[in-house]
Design an enzyme around this catalytic site. Structure first.
Site, short mmCIF file in Angstrom:
data_model
loop_
_atom_site.label_atom_id
_atom_site.label_comp_id
_atom_site.label_asym_id
_atom_site.label_seq_id
_atom_site.Cartn_x
_atom_site.Cartn_y
_atom_site.Cartn_z
N CYS A 207 -1.48 6.85 5.71
CA CYS A 207 -2.55 6.23 6.44
C CYS A 207 -2.06 4.94 7.21
O CYS A 207 -1.19 4.09 6.76
CB CYS A 207 -3.50 5.66 5.54
SG CYS A 207 -4.94 4.85 6.27
N CYS B 139 -17.29 -9.43 17.51
CA CYS B 139 -16.29 -8.77 16.79
C CYS B 139 -15.21 -8.28 17.75
O CYS B 139 -14.35 -7.54 17.53
CB CYS B 139 -16.72 -7.80 16.06
SG CYS B 139 -17.58 -6.22 16.94
N CYS C 92 -4.51 0.18 8.50
CA CYS C 92 -4.13 -1.06 8.31
C CYS C 92 -2.78 -1.64 9.44
O CYS C 92 -1.79 -1.47 8.61
CB CYS C 92 -4.05 -1.66 7.04
SG CYS C 92 -5.36 -1.59 5.94
N CYS D 21 0.75 -1.06 0.02
CA CYS D 21 0.03 0.03 -0.05
C CYS D 21 0.89 1.14 -0.15
O CYS D 21 1.55 1.65 1.02
CB CYS D 21 -0.75 -0.01 1.37
SG CYS D 21 -1.85 1.50 1.46
N GLU E 7 -33.76 -5.23 17.21
CA GLU E 7 -32.88 -4.28 16.96
C GLU E 7 -33.35 -2.82 17.12
O GLU E 7 -34.38 -2.65 17.00
CB GLU E 7 -32.57 -4.29 15.64
CG GLU E 7 -31.67 -3.50 14.91
CD GLU E 7 -30.23 -3.37 15.39
OE1 GLU E 7 -29.88 -2.03 15.82
OE2 GLU E 7 -29.79 -4.15 15.67
N GLN F 265 -22.28 -5.97 7.86
CA GLN F 265 -20.97 -6.24 7.67
C GLN F 265 -20.01 -5.90 6.57
O GLN F 265 -20.58 -5.78 5.40
CB GLN F 265 -20.83 -7.99 7.59
CG GLN F 265 -21.46 -8.64 9.04
CD GLN F 265 -20.56 -8.41 10.30
OE1 GLN F 265 -19.62 -7.78 10.21
NE2 GLN F 265 -21.14 -9.19 11.08
#
Length: 375
Positions: A11, A333, A14, A3, A261, A211
């Site tokens: 950035c 998660c 990641c 990248c 929800e 997702q």
């Protein structure tokens, strides 16, 4: 994955990009196994791998620069825009759409919001791509002032991006660190994006969580549906159901499934998907999941929980522990909050588990577990 943005220090999102992908997976597997702990009879299924790049079906782009030369990406420490249009983890369809989005911003004269000075109009652009290549574009603005110009330029945008089937303006007047506001103005005839995943089509409305990795999400829904089919419950609750992915995949003749929800938009998405699929025995409620469980007159046979990163919290896990529910499917998660919740539910023991790499190049991971009440 290579990248140029990461190499240049522009950035650092990641955080695992310098690790080879097999090492990333090994670390995530170790973390998830530690979270669930040692349990007799617990069987780990093979990890669901992801493509290393191009996997994100959604881009949340902060808009910087000027209307004539907008940047789409993030802001640096000084509040200046950093353009990330070629972000390698975004899907090819999302990346291909961003230049046309930038030209639309220029033609409509949408002045980017200057965070330090609190001036300007356009804050963020949210781009979501369906598995069929259709797009939802959402422009987060401070007020209704730019709506006339956006409507004027909409036809030109859709000629450039004929796959942009849903385009909206989201209103966020406050100066605060959130991505979007509560009010949505839909500019197109279509109001939802069709997300084709396995046997069920989900109809995603604006402001509905989904997702970010479509192939891995499909594997997650299939895994949970398989476990539910194996247990064969008569009644299922899907708590924190979002757009109803688990509930819709778990529907079966003679089975009652209730999805709960807090987001009314997500519930409308779930209801639309159930109607389109012709599924019976499904009910979706816009309510707080914990309050719903605590106030229900009786518990179901199986509960699916897919909470936010903080986990299900003390009241719900205490209710599950004493409820008599035979099985729980927990999709998490955040392995750390999962570990805390499992520790508070000793009667519900993991018997199956699977790691799903929803977020390559980052430390985030999804783990799903089938819990069974000890005899």
């Amino acid at each position: 994955m290579q990248c140029s943005y990461s190499d240049a220090g522009a950035c650092r999102s990641c955080t695992l990009i310098e690790l080879p992908y097999p090492r990333q997976l090994a670390g995530k597997e170790e973390r998830c196994r530690a979270a669930l702990g040692e349990h007799p009879g617990l069987r780990w299924l093979p990890t669901v791998r992801s493509a290393e790049a191009g996997y994100r079906n959604k881009a949340k782009m902060v808009v910087g620069g000027t209307a004539r030369r907008p940047t789409l990406g993030i802001l640096d420490a000084a509040g200046r825009g950093v353009d990330l249009r070629r972000c390698a983890v975004c899907s090819p369809g999302v990346r291909a759409a961003l230049p046309a989005v930038a030209r639309f911003i220029t033609r409509a004269g949408l002045e980017p919001y200057d965070v330090p000075r609190r001036r300007g109009e356009l804050k963020n652009v949210l781009v979501t791509e369906s598995p069929d290549g259709e797009l939802m574009l959402r422009f987060v603005v401070r007020s209704r002032a730019p709506l006339a110009a956006m409507r004027r330029e909409l036809a030109h945008l859709r000629r450039e991006l004929p796959n942009a089937v849903v385009v909206t303006a989201n209103l966020l007047p406050e100066h605060k660190a959130v991505v979007e506001g509560e009010e949505e103005v839909v500019l197109t005839e279509r109001t939802s994006l069709r997300m084709r995943l396995g046997a069920v089509d989900l109809h995603l409305r604006p402001q509905s969580f989904f997702q970010t990795n479509s192939p891995v999400a499909e594997a997650l829904y299939a895994q949970v549906a398989g476990w539910v089919q194996e247990v064969a419950p008569a009644q299922v609750w899907d708590l924190y159901c979002g757009v109803g992915g688990f509930a819709l995949h778990c529907a079966a003749p003679g089975r009652r499934v209730t999805g709960v929800e807090v987001s009314a938009e997500a519930v409308e998405s779930a209801r639309a998907s159930a109607r389109a699929a012709g599924l019976q025995g499904l009910e979706f409620l816009a309510a707080d999941a914990t309050r719903f469980a605590l106030e229900a007159p009786a518990a179901p046979d199986l509960v699916v929980v897919n909470p936010p990163r903080r986990g299900i919290g003390a009241p719900l896990r205490e209710w599950l522990e004493r409820s008599g529910v035979r099985h729980v499917v927990y999709s998490s998660c955040n392995p750390d909050s999962l570990a805390a919740d499992l520790a508070a539910m000793p009667s519900l023991r993991p018997v199956r588990a699977r790691v799903l790499d929803m977020f390559p190049q980052t430390g985030h991971v999804e783990v799903v577990a089938l819990l069974e009440r000890a005899a």
